[in-house]
Motif scaffolding. Structure first.
Motif, PDB file in Angstrom:
ATOM      1  N   MET A  50     -10.605  -6.674   5.881  1.00 21.95           N
ATOM      2  CA  MET A  50      -9.726  -5.538   5.599  1.00 21.95           C
ATOM      3  C   MET A  50      -9.896  -5.083   4.150  1.00 21.95           C
ATOM      4  N   ASP A  51      -9.763  -3.788   3.929  1.00 13.80           N
ATOM      5  CA  ASP A  51      -9.786  -3.213   2.592  1.00 13.80           C
ATOM      6  C   ASP A  51      -8.653  -3.817   1.755  1.00 13.80           C
ATOM      7  N   ARG A  53      -6.678  -2.595  -0.514  1.00 12.73           N
ATOM      8  CA  ARG A  53      -5.457  -1.773  -0.565  1.00 12.73           C
ATOM      9  C   ARG A  53      -4.638  -1.940   0.709  1.00 12.73           C
ATOM     10  N   GLU A  54      -5.304  -1.880   1.848  1.00 15.01           N
ATOM     11  CA  GLU A  54      -4.614  -2.036   3.131  1.00 15.01           C
ATOM     12  C   GLU A  54      -4.037  -3.444   3.274  1.00 15.01           C
ATOM     13  N   TYR A  56      -3.020  -5.336   0.843  1.00 18.08           N
ATOM     14  CA  TYR A  56      -1.838  -5.405  -0.020  1.00 18.08           C
ATOM     15  C   TYR A  56      -0.656  -4.708   0.638  1.00 18.08           C
ATOM     16  N   LEU A  57      -0.901  -3.553   1.241  1.00 19.27           N
ATOM     17  CA  LEU A  57       0.175  -2.815   1.905  1.00 19.27           C
ATOM     18  C   LEU A  57       0.801  -3.625   3.031  1.00 19.27           C
ATOM     19  N   ARG A  58      -0.008  -4.406   3.725  1.00 12.86           N
ATOM     20  CA  ARG A  58       0.517  -5.216   4.830  1.00 12.86           C
ATOM     21  C   ARG A  58       1.178  -6.508   4.362  1.00 12.86           C
ATOM     22  N   ASN A  63       5.066   0.818   0.141  1.00 13.33           N
ATOM     23  CA  ASN A  63       4.460   1.853   0.975  1.00 13.33           C
ATOM     24  C   ASN A  63       3.613   2.803   0.144  1.00 13.33           C
ATOM     25  N   PRO A  65       0.363   3.767  -1.565  1.00 12.99           N
ATOM     26  CA  PRO A  65      -1.056   3.383  -1.562  1.00 12.99           C
ATOM     27  C   PRO A  65      -1.660   3.279  -2.965  1.00 12.99           C
TER      28      PRO A  65
END
Length: 90
Positions: A50-51, A53-54, A56-58, A63, A65
């Motif tokens: 996974m990227d 940034r994604e 970290y968001l998860r 919320n 980016p």
């Protein structure tokens, strides 16, 4: 309340906006040795491809980016995250 035997600590703090006073926010991230639970989750997401940034968001409660990308970049440069990534990919 200050008593007769106690004195108030009135020394100048480096960071007046932090409860820690002498610890800035970035040092708190870079200087720790152990992973937090959220950082472990972040590493697991990264290990799946996974990227950052994604991931970290998860893994973290945000919320935004832009913020997630900035913090993910800081985290991936720390020694503890690099070490955990190597262990996860074995």
């Amino acid at each position: 309340m200050i008593g007769l035997r106690r004195t108030m600590d009135a020394s100048k703090r480096i960071n007046i906006y932090s409860l820690g006073g002498d610890i800035d926010r970035d040092s708190r991230i870079t200087d720790r040795d152990n992973l937090s639970t959220k950082e472990e989750t972040f590493v697991q997401f990264l290990a799946t491809g996974m990227d950052a940034r994604e991931a970290y968001l998860r893994a973290f409660p945000t919320n935004d980016p832009h913020y997630a990308g900035m913090r993910a970049g800081q985290l991936t440069r720390t020694t503890r995250i690099k070490t955990a990534m190597k262990e996860e990919l074995k």
